[in-house]
Design an enzyme around this catalytic site. Structure first.
Site, short mmCIF file in Angstrom:
data_model
loop_
_atom_site.label_atom_id
_atom_site.label_comp_id
_atom_site.label_asym_id
_atom_site.label_seq_id
_atom_site.Cartn_x
_atom_site.Cartn_y
_atom_site.Cartn_z
CB THR A 25 -24.25 49.02 20.96
OG1 THR A 25 -23.33 49.15 22.04
CG2 THR A 25 -25.43 49.96 21.15
CG HIS B 143 -28.95 42.20 1.81
ND1 HIS B 143 -28.52 41.97 0.53
CD2 HIS B 143 -28.31 41.32 2.59
CE1 HIS B 143 -27.65 40.97 0.55
NE2 HIS B 143 -27.50 40.56 1.80
CB CYS C 75 -19.97 35.52 -2.83
SG CYS C 75 -21.52 35.91 -2.03
CG ASN D 216 -26.63 31.29 -3.44
OD1 ASN D 216 -26.61 30.20 -2.87
ND2 ASN D 216 -25.54 31.87 -3.86
C1 LIG Z 1 -27.91 31.63 0.41
C2 LIG Z 1 -27.17 32.78 1.00
N1 LIG Z 1 -26.65 32.67 2.24
C3 LIG Z 1 -25.97 33.67 2.81
C4 LIG Z 1 -25.77 34.86 2.15
C5 LIG Z 1 -25.02 35.95 2.84
O1 LIG Z 1 -25.94 36.86 3.38
P1 LIG Z 1 -25.47 38.32 3.84
O2 LIG Z 1 -25.12 39.07 2.59
O3 LIG Z 1 -26.66 38.90 4.55
O4 LIG Z 1 -24.30 38.15 4.75
C6 LIG Z 1 -26.28 35.03 0.85
C7 LIG Z 1 -26.03 36.28 0.10
O5 LIG Z 1 -25.89 36.30 -1.09
C8 LIG Z 1 -27.00 33.96 0.26
O6 LIG Z 1 -27.51 34.05 -0.97
#
Ligand SMILES: Cc1ncc(COP(=O)(O)O)c(C=O)c1O
Length: 408
Positions: free
Chosen positions: A248, A212, A338, A160
């Site tokens: 659910t 998303h 994050c 990412n």
């Molecule tokens: C490589 C990767 N894994 C997991 C996630 C987490 O996904 P989610 O936001 O759907 O929990 C992200 C979100 O930035 C991501 O880029």
């Protein structure tokens, strides 16, 4: 920020790797399940049977696109939950048969943090591989670290922060050749939004998806679970999702996820061409216009997510660049959403060997379906001025250290 002909100001969004806007067609598909068809899919009356059929058909749609069996798709709340379920679920199901896990030091925190916790509680013994200079994971590194007690490998498909794509099928075949009981998990959250992901081309036992990043709703995702893979459910207390995930079902989110994936696979070629063109423009222009800026991640675009550009900028902090860009009307990121707000250099860049002081000046620009040449030009116009201003404010501009030069 630019002023349009009608006098309104326009913001430029260059953070599609963090999240994307809900596509209008996805919203339309979701609406009935938020308004009239809201019934519990587990109930027996006729309204519920309709809701159940909508979930079944979303599952079939996703399966037919990725080439799996519908029973192999488990709906979750997104990437974080799917990653947690994969790691915790395999280690619990394999308890007593081994606890060695191979991962990389550049994984998303939704993989790194659960593994750290499992290690602290004595459930896992984790080998964290460094990344190669381009951000990918070396299959031979994985091979050299396989052990008799290895039960799980978790390596992400596309990173990412730097967009690097690792060859997962090569890792799977090496692992299975060593011991076919080793389970391979991959996080395909970033790649599924751009590339034609299929079960055959990834060849993993467990694959994490989220909606998303591809214009679907936040809070919706899935874990692909290859038939026969040992996995213990982590949210218990109901029989939903084959008794592997109680609760659910969120029918609207599930339908939205399937619709988003369908749209993205239908218009993939068009989106990809647009994102590649904008990416190429920044990759060639940024280092030309800004001194001491180095593109991070693979040079070879076949190994890089389309639309994804990452770089390090010497003598400035990533956070300061982001704040200045924000004031100038551009939304970008210093890495993953994050880690924004943290002053630590990115764990991905340090795992690639980028020197700590240079890694502090990281920037990620990610284009999406509706990005345009105007967006790229806006950045190319504003970023050099932002960097120049920040550098002029800094009291300690020095010569670049010798270990920086290979990154420019
Ligand atoms: C490589 C990767 N894994 C997991 C996630 C987490 O996904 P989610 O936001 O759907 O929990 C992200 C979100 O930035 C991501 O880029």
């Amino acid at each position: 920020m630019s002023v349009s002909s009608d006098g309104t100001t326009r913001r430029t969004y260059l953070d599609h790797a963090a999240t994307t806007a809900l596509d209008g067609r996805v919203l339309e598909a979701m609406m009935p399940y938020l308004t009239t068809e809201w019934h519990n899919p587990s109930s027996i009356y006729i309204e519920s049977q309709g809701t159940r059929r909508s979930i079944d058909s979303a599952r079939e749609k996703i399966s037919s696109i990725i080439g799996s069996h519908p029973d192999e798709i488990l709906f979750t709340s997104g990437g974080s939950e799917s990653d947690n379920l994969a790691l915790r679920g395999v280690l619990e199901a394999r308890r007593g048969l081994g606890k060695h896990v191979i991962t990389s030091a550049g994984e998303h925190h939704a993989v790194l943090d659960p593994l750290e916790q499992l290690e602290r509680s004595g459930v896992a013994d984790v080998t964290r591989l460094p990344l190669q200079r381009d951000g990918t994971v070396s299959a031979s590194d994985v091979k050299n670290n396989l052990r008799e007690d290895t039960v799980l490998i978790s390596i992400m498909h596309a990173n990412n922060e730097v967009g690097a794509i690792t060859n997962i099928s090569e890792i799977t075949s090496l692992a299975k050749g060593y011991n076919d009981r080793i389970i391979v998990h991959t996080d395909a959250v970033q790649s599924m939004a751009h590339l034609p992901i299929t079960i055959d081309n990834l060849a993993a036992d467990l694959i994490t998806f989220t909606a998303h990043k591809m214009y679907g709703p936040r809070g919706a995702g899935a874990l692909y679970i290859k038939s026969g893979t040992p996995l213990a459910g982590q949210i218990i207390g109901g029989g939903q999702e084959n008794s592997l995930r109680a609760g659910t079902e969120n029918t609207a989110a599930i339908v939205g996820f399937a619709t988003a994936l369908e749209i993205s696979s239908q218009q993939r070629d068009r989106d990809l061409a647009n994102e590649r063109a904008l990416q190429k423009m920044l990759i060639s222009e940024l280092p030309r216009r800004i001194p001491y800026l180095g593109i991070t991640g693979p040079r070879d675009l076949d190994k890089r997510l389309p639309g994804h550009v990452s770089c390090v900028v010497g003598f400035v902090e990533g956070e300061s660049i982001l704040l200045a860009l924000d004031l100038a009307g551009i939304a970008a990121s210093s890495g993953s959403a994050c880690t924004t707000g943290s002053i630590e250099p990115s764990h991905v860049l340090t795992a690639m060997g980028v020197p700590q002081d240079l890694a502090r000046g990281s920037l990620r620009l990610s284009f999406g379906r509706n990005s345009s040449v105007d967006d790229a030009q806006e950045l190319l116009l504003k970023l050099p001025k932002v960097i120049e201003r920040l550098r002029a404010l800094s009291p300690n501009i020095m010569e670049p250290s010798p270990d920086w030069t290979e990154w420019f």
